[in-house]
Write a protein that holds these residues in place. Structure first.
Motif, PDB file in Angstrom:
ATOM      1  N   UNK A  98       0.820  -1.209   0.000  1.00  0.00           N
ATOM      2  CA  UNK A  98       0.000   0.000   0.000  1.00  0.00           C
ATOM      3  C   UNK A  98       0.857   1.264   0.000  1.00  0.00           C
ATOM      4  N   UNK A  99       1.919   1.280   0.801  1.00  0.00           N
ATOM      5  CA  UNK A  99       2.785   2.463   0.860  1.00  0.00           C
ATOM      6  C   UNK A  99       3.345   2.809  -0.513  1.00  0.00           C
ATOM      7  N   UNK A 100       3.658   1.775  -1.298  1.00  0.00           N
ATOM      8  CA  UNK A 100       4.250   1.992  -2.623  1.00  0.00           C
ATOM      9  C   UNK A 100       3.198   2.229  -3.703  1.00  0.00           C
ATOM     10  N   UNK A 101       2.027   1.573  -3.590  1.00  0.00           N
ATOM     11  CA  UNK A 101       1.037   1.592  -4.667  1.00  0.00           C
ATOM     12  C   UNK A 101       0.020   2.724  -4.566  1.00  0.00           C
ATOM     13  N   UNK A 102      -0.323   3.138  -3.353  1.00  0.00           N
ATOM     14  CA  UNK A 102      -1.359   4.163  -3.179  1.00  0.00           C
ATOM     15  C   UNK A 102      -0.749   5.540  -3.438  1.00  0.00           C
ATOM     16  N   UNK A 103      -1.351   6.295  -4.360  1.00  0.00           N
ATOM     17  CA  UNK A 103      -0.786   7.619  -4.658  1.00  0.00           C
ATOM     18  C   UNK A 103      -1.021   8.601  -3.515  1.00  0.00           C
ATOM     19  N   UNK A 104      -0.170   9.588  -3.472  1.00  0.00           N
ATOM     20  CA  UNK A 104      -0.286  10.641  -2.462  1.00  0.00           C
ATOM     21  C   UNK A 104       0.616  11.795  -2.842  1.00  0.00           C
TER      22      UNK A 104
END
Length: 184
Positions: A98-104
């Motif tokens: 999630x840390x790598x895949x979810x944009x922010x």
């Protein structure tokens, strides 16, 4: 009047900024925390889960046994439970994904005393919400029972203490052999 010169030392460029009040704190402080924190977490769990929160009864138990170490050996949960490690590693893998895949939004931290600027991805709230939805879905579709966390909480604490010690040791070695920045 003569001009004053400022001398920059290694301590001025470090996070600690000085020696502190206690001599040897750079070694003794971390060692003290590494020894006492896992013990405190297990004692606190044991007293709350098995002794109805009665710390006086725990103190009596230590007095009767004659040694805190003896009591710790008796109450320390098994840190090598397969189910617990599977839960921990699955949770970690899912959250790293999630840390790598979810944009922010890209955020820049404050410049460190040694001139490095940490870069962060501001996706924590999105990852948290995905975790909550995933937990509810796993429970709703009876894929995983969240009550297992309650049932195995002592073993989870014990396993996480082992993991934390191993992970910090790995980070220490990495910091010496392959530092990520001049702050490492």
């Amino acid at each position: 009047m003569s001009p004053t010169t400022t001398t920059t030392t290694k301590k001025d460029k470090d996070w600690s900024g000085g020696d502190g009040l206690i001599p040897g704190r750079d070694a003794l402080g971390p060692i003290f925390l590494m020894v006492t924190t896992p013990c405190f977490s297990i004692i606190f769990f044991h007293v709350c889960a098995n002794m109805e929160g009665n710390f006086v009864a725990f103190a009596r138990l230590v007095w009767e046994q004659g040694s805190l170490v003896t009591v710790l050996r008796e109450i320390w949960p098994d840190p090598w439970d397969y189910t617990v490690w599977r839960m921990i590693l699955t949770f970690m893998a899912f959250n790293i994904f999630l840390m790598k895949a979810v944009p922010g939004k890209t955020m820049y931290g404050t410049m460190t005393p040694k001139g490095n600027t940490p870069v962060y991805q501001a996706n924590g709230m999105q990852c948290y919400l995905i975790n909550v939805v995933a937990l509810l879905a796993l429970a709703h579709f009876e894929i995983w029972n969240p009550a297992v966390v309650y049932d195995k909480f002592g073993m989870i604490l014990s396993s996480m203490n082992v993991f934390a010690l191993a992970f910090c040791t790995m980070l220490l070695i990495k910091g010496y052999l392959a530092p990520s920045s001049t702050d490492s």
